[in-house]
Design a protein around this motif. Structure first.
Motif, PDB file in Angstrom:
ATOM      1  N   UNK A  63       0.784  -1.234   0.000  1.00 49.03           N
ATOM      2  CA  UNK A  63       0.000   0.000   0.000  1.00 49.03           C
ATOM      3  C   UNK A  63       0.816   1.285   0.000  1.00 49.03           C
ATOM      4  N   UNK A  64       2.062   1.238   0.463  1.00 46.69           N
ATOM      5  CA  UNK A  64       2.861   2.458   0.589  1.00 46.69           C
ATOM      6  C   UNK A  64       2.623   3.119   1.940  1.00 46.69           C
ATOM      7  N   UNK A  65       3.240   4.279   2.121  1.00 42.97           N
ATOM      8  CA  UNK A  65       3.156   5.000   3.395  1.00 42.97           C
ATOM      9  C   UNK A  65       2.039   6.038   3.345  1.00 42.97           C
ATOM     10  N   UNK A  66       1.342   6.181   4.453  1.00 43.70           N
ATOM     11  CA  UNK A  66       0.253   7.151   4.638  1.00 43.70           C
ATOM     12  C   UNK A  66      -0.905   6.939   3.661  1.00 43.70           C
ATOM     13  N   UNK A  67      -1.196   5.690   3.386  1.00 44.37           N
ATOM     14  CA  UNK A  67      -2.338   5.367   2.518  1.00 44.37           C
ATOM     15  C   UNK A  67      -3.367   4.593   3.346  1.00 44.37           C
ATOM     16  N   UNK A  72      -9.763   6.431   6.709  1.00 48.06           N
ATOM     17  CA  UNK A  72     -11.002   6.127   7.426  1.00 48.06           C
ATOM     18  C   UNK A  72     -11.342   4.643   7.302  1.00 48.06           C
ATOM     19  N   UNK A  73     -11.007   4.044   6.156  1.00 46.24           N
ATOM     20  CA  UNK A  73     -11.237   2.614   5.956  1.00 46.24           C
ATOM     21  C   UNK A  73     -10.497   1.802   7.023  1.00 46.24           C
ATOM     22  N   UNK A  74      -9.240   2.133   7.276  1.00 48.82           N
ATOM     23  CA  UNK A  74      -8.456   1.421   8.284  1.00 48.82           C
ATOM     24  C   UNK A  74      -9.042   1.652   9.681  1.00 48.82           C
ATOM     25  N   UNK A  75      -9.483   2.861   9.940  1.00 46.90           N
ATOM     26  CA  UNK A  75     -10.105   3.177  11.230  1.00 46.90           C
ATOM     27  C   UNK A  75     -11.349   2.313  11.444  1.00 46.90           C
ATOM     28  N   UNK A 114      -3.734   9.979   2.897  1.00 42.27           N
ATOM     29  CA  UNK A 114      -4.787   9.513   1.982  1.00 42.27           C
ATOM     30  C   UNK A 114      -5.987   9.084   2.839  1.00 42.27           C
ATOM     31  N   UNK A 115      -6.641  10.048   3.446  1.00 44.99           N
ATOM     32  CA  UNK A 115      -7.727   9.802   4.396  1.00 44.99           C
ATOM     33  C   UNK A 115      -8.868   9.011   3.766  1.00 44.99           C
ATOM     34  N   UNK A 116      -9.119   9.199   2.486  1.00 48.09           N
ATOM     35  CA  UNK A 116     -10.247   8.545   1.805  1.00 48.09           C
ATOM     36  C   UNK A 116      -9.804   7.341   0.975  1.00 48.09           C
ATOM     37  N   UNK A 117      -8.615   6.790   1.279  1.00 49.03           N
ATOM     38  CA  UNK A 117      -8.114   5.624   0.565  1.00 49.03           C
ATOM     39  C   UNK A 117      -9.226   4.586   0.442  1.00 49.03           C
ATOM     40  N   UNK A 118      -9.418   3.988  -0.721  1.00 46.06           N
ATOM     41  CA  UNK A 118      -8.546   3.895  -1.881  1.00 46.06           C
ATOM     42  C   UNK A 118      -8.584   5.082  -2.854  1.00 46.06           C
ATOM     43  N   UNK A 119      -9.397   6.067  -2.595  1.00 49.44           N
ATOM     44  CA  UNK A 119      -9.333   7.282  -3.416  1.00 49.44           C
ATOM     45  C   UNK A 119      -7.984   7.937  -3.149  1.00 49.44           C
ATOM     46  N   UNK A 120      -7.270   8.260  -4.194  1.00 49.60           N
ATOM     47  CA  UNK A 120      -5.892   8.747  -4.058  1.00 49.60           C
ATOM     48  C   UNK A 120      -5.808  10.262  -3.867  1.00 49.60           C
ATOM     49  N   UNK A 121      -6.694  10.812  -3.074  1.00 52.73           N
ATOM     50  CA  UNK A 121      -6.693  12.241  -2.806  1.00 52.73           C
ATOM     51  C   UNK A 121      -5.961  12.490  -1.486  1.00 52.73           C
ATOM     52  N   UNK A 122      -4.996  13.394  -1.516  1.00 51.92           N
ATOM     53  CA  UNK A 122      -4.263  13.739  -0.310  1.00 51.92           C
ATOM     54  C   UNK A 122      -5.050  14.767   0.487  1.00 51.92           C
ATOM     55  N   UNK A 123      -5.174  14.518   1.790  1.00 53.93           N
ATOM     56  CA  UNK A 123      -5.886  15.426   2.683  1.00 53.93           C
ATOM     57  C   UNK A 123      -4.869  16.027   3.649  1.00 53.93           C
ATOM     58  N   UNK A 124      -4.856  17.343   3.731  1.00 52.14           N
ATOM     59  CA  UNK A 124      -3.992  18.055   4.673  1.00 52.14           C
ATOM     60  C   UNK A 124      -4.666  19.364   5.038  1.00 52.14           C
ATOM     61  N   UNK A 125      -4.228  19.932   6.147  1.00 52.43           N
ATOM     62  CA  UNK A 125      -4.765  21.212   6.571  1.00 52.43           C
ATOM     63  C   UNK A 125      -4.189  22.332   5.710  1.00 52.43           C
ATOM     64  N   UNK A 126      -4.863  23.468   5.647  1.00 48.92           N
ATOM     65  CA  UNK A 126      -4.341  24.590   4.844  1.00 48.92           C
ATOM     66  C   UNK A 126      -2.966  25.072   5.319  1.00 48.92           C
ATOM     67  N   UNK A 127      -2.752  25.064   6.627  1.00 48.43           N
ATOM     68  CA  UNK A 127      -1.440  25.418   7.169  1.00 48.43           C
ATOM     69  C   UNK A 127      -0.744  24.135   7.593  1.00 48.43           C
ATOM     70  N   UNK A 128       0.450  23.900   7.033  1.00 47.61           N
ATOM     71  CA  UNK A 128       1.175  22.667   7.333  1.00 47.61           C
ATOM     72  C   UNK A 128       2.595  22.983   7.775  1.00 47.61           C
ATOM     73  N   UNK A 129       3.270  21.963   8.243  1.00 51.09           N
ATOM     74  CA  UNK A 129       4.648  22.093   8.685  1.00 51.09           C
ATOM     75  C   UNK A 129       5.434  20.863   8.249  1.00 51.09           C
ATOM     76  N   UNK A 130       6.736  20.935   8.394  1.00 51.95           N
ATOM     77  CA  UNK A 130       7.597  19.793   8.096  1.00 51.95           C
ATOM     78  C   UNK A 130       7.758  18.940   9.349  1.00 51.95           C
TER      79      UNK A 130
END
Length: 159
Positions: A63-67, A72-75, A114-130
């Protein structure tokens, strides 16, 4: 986010939830830490990935990382497994609270999840950090304060 930030996030989330859910805070605390580390099973360098290297490598290859493990599916899968095999409500609630805290913290990074996996859309907040940045250090400090607050509040559970 780094493992230590995920751990303190899981502690803060599980102790806060213990307050409103009227669960044993010590059980919630331990379960929250497990839940906060569980989604990174897909990363061989993570705390849980180093403990379970074969499983980590297999999940990452498939699956790769962060997928999947950050979705939500995994949850839902974990919630179903917990409901099927774990009778203790505090354990179930703590693990799920820790997982949700992990998702929220990783959504605050530039890579998102990828919160909606298997949909390959990346979900992040508008303000992010490293990961590992000074901003993460501030988040870690704030979560530590929240953890202390709810930890002291939890003392009333035992008195």
């Amino acid at each position: 986010m780094t493992g230590k930030t995920h751990i303190v996030g899981g502690i803060a989330a599980s102790l806060a939830y213990a307050q409103i859910g009227n669960h044993d805070p010590l059980i919630m605390l331990g379960a929250g830490i497990i839940g906060a580390l569980l989604p990174d099973i897909c990363h061989g360098g993570s705390k849980i990935g180093r403990k379970l290297p074969l499983l980590s490598k297999l999940i990452n290859m498939l699956f790769g990382h962060r997928t999947l493990t950050h979705s939500l599916l995994f949850l839902v899968i974990v919630a179903w497994l917990l409901n099927s095999f774990i009778p203790n409500e505090a354990v179930k609630a703590g693990i799920l609270a820790g997982m949700v805290s992990h998702y929220l913290l990783d959504m605050a990074t530039k890579n998102g999840i990828k919160l909606l996996f298997p949909i390959q859309m990346t979900v992040r907040f508008p303000l992010t950090t490293k990961t590992g940045s000074k901003v993460e250090s501030i988040v870690f400090s704030l979560l530590t304060l929240v953890s202390f607050y709810y930890g002291f509040e939890s003392l009333g559970y035992y008195l």
